[in-house]
Structures are given as C-alpha cells and as structure tokens.
Design a protein around this motif. Structure first.
Motif, short mmCIF file in Angstrom:
data_model
loop_
_atom_site.label_atom_id
_atom_site.label_comp_id
_atom_site.label_asym_id
_atom_site.label_seq_id
_atom_site.Cartn_x
_atom_site.Cartn_y
_atom_site.Cartn_z
N GLU A 122 50.97 8.94 49.73
CA GLU A 122 50.53 8.76 48.34
C GLU A 122 49.37 7.78 48.30
N VAL A 123 48.35 8.13 47.55
CA VAL A 123 47.16 7.28 47.44
C VAL A 123 47.10 6.69 46.03
N ASP A 124 46.78 5.43 45.95
CA ASP A 124 46.67 4.77 44.65
C ASP A 124 45.48 5.35 43.89
N PRO A 125 45.69 6.03 42.77
CA PRO A 125 44.59 6.66 42.02
C PRO A 125 43.59 5.64 41.47
N THR A 126 44.02 4.38 41.36
CA THR A 126 43.14 3.32 40.84
C THR A 126 42.06 2.95 41.86
N TRP A 127 42.37 3.13 43.15
CA TRP A 127 41.49 2.62 44.20
C TRP A 127 40.06 3.16 44.10
#
Length: 256
Positions: A122-127
C-alpha cells in the motif's frame, strides 16, 4: 538659437519620461510577488488524497504550483527577489504540509518465495503531493542566497522535535529526504548544531529506555555517524557523555 532651444527642451522632456520607467518595474515586481504568494497559498491547502476523484482539479493545480516553486529555486534572481523576502511564507507552507499525523501503511511480511504471488504494498496517496514540498525544502536549505541568519530563526527546538518525529514514517523515500535535509541543516546552521544533537539524543533515549519500534533509527544513525566523524580529538565532555549514554546503549537495542 530658438531652434536649438526647442530641441533642448524636447531632449529634456524625453529624458524625464525615461526616468519614470522604474514605476513600471515596480508594478512588474508587485505582480511577480502576488503570483508567487498565490502559488504559496495554493500549496498551503490540504485535501483528501484518499479519494482521487474529489477536488481533482484543485489537486492538479497544487501539483503545478509546487513544481513552479521548485523551478524558481533554480533562478537565483527569483530566489533573491521573491523567496528570500517571503521566507516566512515559505517555511510556514512547508510546515503546513510535512508536519502531520503519519499514516499507518499496511506492508506485507510474506515474501514472494512463501506465497508465489508478488505482494503489492500500500502506498500513501498523500506522498505524491508532499514529495515536491520536501524537494523544495531541500533546495531551499542548500541555496546560497538563503543565509544562516535568516534560516536559523525558523529552526527552533519545537521545529526540530516535530521534524525528528517524521523519521518514524513508513515511507523509505520520505525518511531519505528527512535525512538529507537534516544533514544539510546541521552542516549549514553551525549555531544550531548543539540543539540538533541534543534533540537527536533525546529521540534515541526514548528508543533505548522505552524500547518501541522506530522506523527512522538507521537514518538517524547515518546522521550520527557523519556528526561523530567531525568530532575533534581529544573529545569534549559533551561528546564523551554522548558515547556513554547513547552510542554504547544503542548496541543493546533490538528495534534499530
């Protein structure tokens, strides 16, 4: 003689008109400043990045503004005329973006050899929307036009404490940016070095005595290694205490 007088009057008149041009330059500078502050204001806005369809246009405008701010740092004239006089706005924008509650990202502990299936992390969408801010911050710190006396006023104990908390991020790329920025700040801000060392020590004290997992331990150890290499011999009492209370006890910590 009359003709020469008329010509002289015309020349003086033209000269006076030329002298009025700085007003146009002033107006141009004000327009550039307004456009710059508008970009800063756009980057200050925070959105719900988990829902890609929500505020899509505004999010895209924000990414464009961040990119344009980064480009300004490549032009020293823009740095001197726009960024340095408005450094307070720049730092406030950076703080607004990076000082946040870190997301809990689920990462699989199962290897490909165990499952036979490639695991998607899972990747932080905020990044995607914060990485440009980190890059802007890094380039801001290393820019020669941003002098120590200007920058040091923003690097307070509270700022450093909040900055070190971000090292617990699960995003390795974010921790790498944090490490590089802190290293550059330490190298540039000689008057703040003792304060930064003290804050790092306190972070490790918590790790040593509380035993909780801290994602950025290795990055902070890299910074410490760089700091230690600059210690003069014989060691000052502060540095001896540092070795006895931090470095040696860290060898027993399992969470690093």
């Amino acid at each position: 003689i009359l003709a020469e007088s008329v010509n002289l009057i015309k020349m003086i008149s033209k000269g006076s008109k030329k002298e009025k041009r700085p007003k146009g330059t002033s107006s141009k500078n004000k327009t550039a400043k307004d456009a710059f502050l508008k970009k800063i204001d756009i980057c200050m806005k925070v959105y719900d990045y988990k829902d890609e369809s929500k505020d899509a246009k505004a999010k895209n405008e924000r990414l464009i503004a961040i990119n344009e701010l980064q480009n300004l740092l490549q032009d020293q004239k823009s740095v001197i005329q726009l960024i340095v006089p408005n450094l307070d706005h720049c730092v406030h924008m950076i703080e607004k973006n990076i000082f946040r509650c870190l997301p809990n990202i689920k990462k699989s502990n199962l290897a490909f050899s165990e499952t036979g299936v490639e695991q998607e992390e899972e990747v932080d969408p905020t990044w995607t929307h914060i990485q440009g801010i980190y890059e802007f911050f890094l380039q801001l710190v290393i820019n020669e036009a941003v002098e120590v006396k200007m920058l040091k006023s923003y690097v307070t104990p509270e700022f450093v404490s909040q900055f070190l908390e971000l090292f617990d991020s699960q995003e390795a790329v974010e921790r790498d940016y944090l490490k590089n920025i802190l290293h550059k700040l330490y190298a540039k801000l000689v008057p703040r070095r003792k304060m930064i060392r003290k804050a790092i020590n306190e972070t490790f004290y918590q790790l040593i005595h509380e035993g909780h997992k801290f994602n950025g331990a290795s990055e902070l150890l890299d910074i410490l290694a760089s700091i230690i290499s600059g210690f003069a011999v014989p060691l000052r009492e502060e540095h001896v205490i540092f070795f006895n209370n931090v470095i040696i006890p860290l060898h027993k910590v399992q969470t690093c």
